[in-house]
Write a protein that holds these residues in place. Structure first.
Motif, PDB file in Angstrom:
ATOM      1  N   CYS A 221      65.667  38.556  44.535  1.00 44.23           N
ATOM      2  CA  CYS A 221      64.364  38.881  43.935  1.00 44.23           C
ATOM      3  C   CYS A 221      64.523  39.442  42.520  1.00 44.23           C
ATOM      4  O   CYS A 221      63.660  40.196  42.040  1.00 44.23           O
TER       5      CYS A 221
ATOM      6  N   ALA B 213      62.663  44.068  48.222  1.00 47.88           N
ATOM      7  CA  ALA B 213      61.656  43.003  48.134  1.00 47.88           C
ATOM      8  C   ALA B 213      62.101  41.796  48.958  1.00 47.88           C
ATOM      9  O   ALA B 213      61.305  41.184  49.674  1.00 47.88           O
TER      10      ALA B 213
ATOM     11  N   CYS C  32      57.164  39.515  44.215  1.00 41.63           N
ATOM     12  CA  CYS C  32      57.749  40.735  43.655  1.00 41.63           C
ATOM     13  C   CYS C  32      59.148  40.436  43.120  1.00 41.63           C
ATOM     14  O   CYS C  32      59.997  39.933  43.855  1.00 41.63           O
TER      15      CYS C  32
ATOM     16  N   ASN D  59      57.049  47.484  45.459  1.00 45.26           N
ATOM     17  CA  ASN D  59      57.103  46.732  46.705  1.00 45.26           C
ATOM     18  C   ASN D  59      55.831  46.920  47.536  1.00 45.26           C
ATOM     19  O   ASN D  59      55.317  45.959  48.112  1.00 45.26           O
TER      20      ASN D  59
END
Ligand SMILES: C[S@@+](CC[C@H](N)C(=O)[O-])C[C@H]1O[C@@H](n2cnc3c(N)ncnc32)[C@H](O)[C@@H]1O
Length: 204
Positions: free
Chosen positions: A13, A77, A85, A49
């Motif tokens: 992420c 995430a 995210c 988050n």
């Protein structure tokens, strides 16, 4: 002969722009056109988050300079299965000044930034006239800026800087205005008995 350094592999992420010296296409971050919110200095990323989980119809990009924190946020995430995210390891002002094009951000959060309390360090505070110029440029018309601090003097500083800049409109902001979880630092400071101050502005 020195060994060539291998480029670091990003976390799932984590967002790494292809080119750090050109303006990016914001839709390349998430590959969709959902509204984009940026959290400058996202720290351990609980706020980021939680926001992404609560608002799946929006995208959230955290910006953080410390690699350990970036990895932590990205792991959280990824574990939570959040597809909206991501986190970028970069300096906050550089990110919005040089990477983002005009009118590309829907909401920008600056939460519990370092207040640089000593007078000789005030010039290091992020909120200054040049930062506000950049902020005004990158926010979409109708976009918002949310600021929180535990530091009364930095709070007054931001109010004054905003007044001097003069192009933003202050908006009301209380507990019931919208879902807005506490950040890690806010939780820590409130536990120490400090109170928070917050400001919300509209880019007309
Ligand atoms: C006091 S912490 C607040 C973290 C988070 N916003 C919160 O409220 O829990 C400030 C964070 O901003 C990061 N930071 C400070 N200056 C920065 C900069 N110029 N660019 C990117 N990150 C920065 C720090 O590494 C730290 O994680």
């Amino acid at each position: 002969m020195e060994e060539a350094t291998q480029p670091r592999q990003p976390e799932p992420c984590e967002f790494m722009p292809e080119d750090y010296f050109s303006r990016l296409d914001p839709s390349s971050i998430f590959e969709n056109e959902k509204p984009l919110e940026i959290d400058l200095g996202c720290g351990d990323g609980s706020f980021l988050n939680a926001m992404a989980a609560h608002y799946p119809e929006r995208n959230f990009l955290g910006v953080e300079r410390l690699l350990g924190r970036v990895k932590k946020v990205a792991k959280k995430a990824h574990r939570a299965g959040l597809t909206n995210c991501k986190v970028l390891r970069l300096e906050s002002k550089y990110t919005i000044e040089w990477l983002f094009p005009e009118a590309s951000i829907d909401r920008l959060h600056l939460l519990c930034p370092d207040p640089w309390p000593k007078a000789k360090h005030h010039k290091r505070r992020l909120v200054q006239q040049d930062f506000l110029e950049v902020l005004f440029r990158v926010l979409k018309p109708g976009g918002e800026f949310c600021f929180k601090t535990d530091h009364p003097e930095y709070f007054e500083w931001v109010e004054e800087e905003m007044k001097t800049f003069g192009k933003f409109t202050q908006l009301e902001w209380n507990e019931d205005t919208f879902y807005y979880p506490k950040t890690d630092f806010q939780i820590q400071w409130e536990a120490e008995g400090k109170s928070m101050h917050q400001l919300r502005f509209l880019r007309p």
